[in-house]
Design a protein around this motif. Structure first.
Motif, PDB file in Angstrom:
ATOM      1  N   GLN A  56      -0.143  -6.474   1.980  1.00 57.53           N
ATOM      2  CA  GLN A  56       1.116  -6.034   2.649  1.00 57.53           C
ATOM      3  C   GLN A  56       1.863  -5.237   0.956  1.00 57.53           C
ATOM      4  O   GLN A  56       1.177  -6.319  -0.135  1.00 57.53           O
ATOM      5  CB  GLN A  56       1.890  -6.404   3.399  1.00 57.53           C
ATOM      6  N   LYS A  77      -0.144 -10.524  -0.137  1.00 61.79           N
ATOM      7  CA  LYS A  77      -1.903 -11.049   1.047  1.00 61.79           C
ATOM      8  C   LYS A  77      -2.213 -12.829   1.447  1.00 61.79           C
ATOM      9  O   LYS A  77      -2.125 -13.161   0.302  1.00 61.79           O
ATOM     10  CB  LYS A  77      -3.144 -10.670  -0.122  1.00 61.79           C
ATOM     11  N   ALA A 106       1.962  -9.472   6.816  1.00 63.29           N
ATOM     12  CA  ALA A 106       0.317  -9.798   6.311  1.00 63.29           C
ATOM     13  C   ALA A 106      -0.211 -10.790   7.465  1.00 63.29           C
ATOM     14  O   ALA A 106      -1.508 -10.285   6.966  1.00 63.29           O
ATOM     15  CB  ALA A 106       0.401 -10.633   5.353  1.00 63.29           C
ATOM     16  N   THR A 139      -1.535  -9.238  10.550  1.00 61.34           N
ATOM     17  CA  THR A 139      -2.273  -8.157  10.151  1.00 61.34           C
ATOM     18  C   THR A 139      -4.215  -9.250   9.360  1.00 61.34           C
ATOM     19  O   THR A 139      -4.546  -9.047   9.165  1.00 61.34           O
ATOM     20  CB  THR A 139      -2.202  -7.121   9.977  1.00 61.34           C
ATOM     21  N   ASN A 140      -3.247 -10.164   8.461  1.00 58.00           N
ATOM     22  CA  ASN A 140      -3.919 -10.486   7.684  1.00 58.00           C
ATOM     23  C   ASN A 140      -4.995  -9.100   6.604  1.00 58.00           C
ATOM     24  O   ASN A 140      -6.253  -9.740   6.023  1.00 58.00           O
ATOM     25  CB  ASN A 140      -5.713 -11.222   8.487  1.00 58.00           C
ATOM     26  N   GLU A 141      -4.505  -8.803   6.163  1.00 62.41           N
ATOM     27  CA  GLU A 141      -3.767  -7.578   5.154  1.00 62.41           C
ATOM     28  C   GLU A 141      -3.421  -7.693   4.163  1.00 62.41           C
ATOM     29  O   GLU A 141      -2.064  -7.788   4.049  1.00 62.41           O
ATOM     30  CB  GLU A 141      -4.040  -6.033   5.954  1.00 62.41           C
TER      31      GLU A 141
END
Length: 151
Positions: free
Chosen positions: A122, A148, A115, A118-120
């Protein structure tokens, strides 16, 4: 400040009073494992004289959620957490003291790392097994947590 059983039980009293008043209590937490216990009592029973499934669910969710909260706190990042899905299997009547255990802290570490990298958002599936005083499994819960990093 480290998360401890005493702090989690105090948290329950004010933030999750239904769990607190039905007897859900954290007994142990470390980096990889969380143990939560609940005793079958009049306040948490169903009409069949066993523990209501939702009380078992609160205890099981706490085992996984407390580990997630602890890992987020240790990451020093602002990370949101939310249950997206769950499922459960009930094997035997839950009477007496039921102990729920989650031993999957390593999965949370990997998910938080992804998380952050990727800064997305999970997701991670975590399992909590409920056993009676004889060590017999009475229920098995799975929770899909979404994590997140907040901006």
């Amino acid at each position: 400040m480290k998360i401890s059983p005493k702090k989690l039980n105090f948290f329950l009293m004010f933030k999750l009073p239904a769990a607190f008043f039905t007897g859900v209590r954290t007994k142990y937490i470390d980096d990889q494992t969380c143990v939560v216990m609940v005793k079958h009592r009049w306040i948490n029973q169903n009409p069949f004289k066993s523990m209501f499934w939702a009380v078992q669910g609160m205890a099981a969710e706490l085992t996984t959620g407390a580990l997630v909260m602890s890992k987020i706190k240790n990451s020093d990042k602002n990370i949101s957490m939310l249950v997206a899905k769950n499922n459960a299997t009930f094997i035997k009547k839950a009477t007496g003291k039921i102990t729920f255990v989650c031993k999957e802290g390593h999965k949370i570490d990997q998910t938080i790392t992804r998380a952050i990298e990727t800064n997305e958002g999970q997701t991670v599936w975590l399992n909590a097994i409920g056993s009676n005083e004889e060590g017999v499994e009475v229920s098995n819960f799975n929770f899909e947590w979404t994590l997140k990093v907040r901006d």
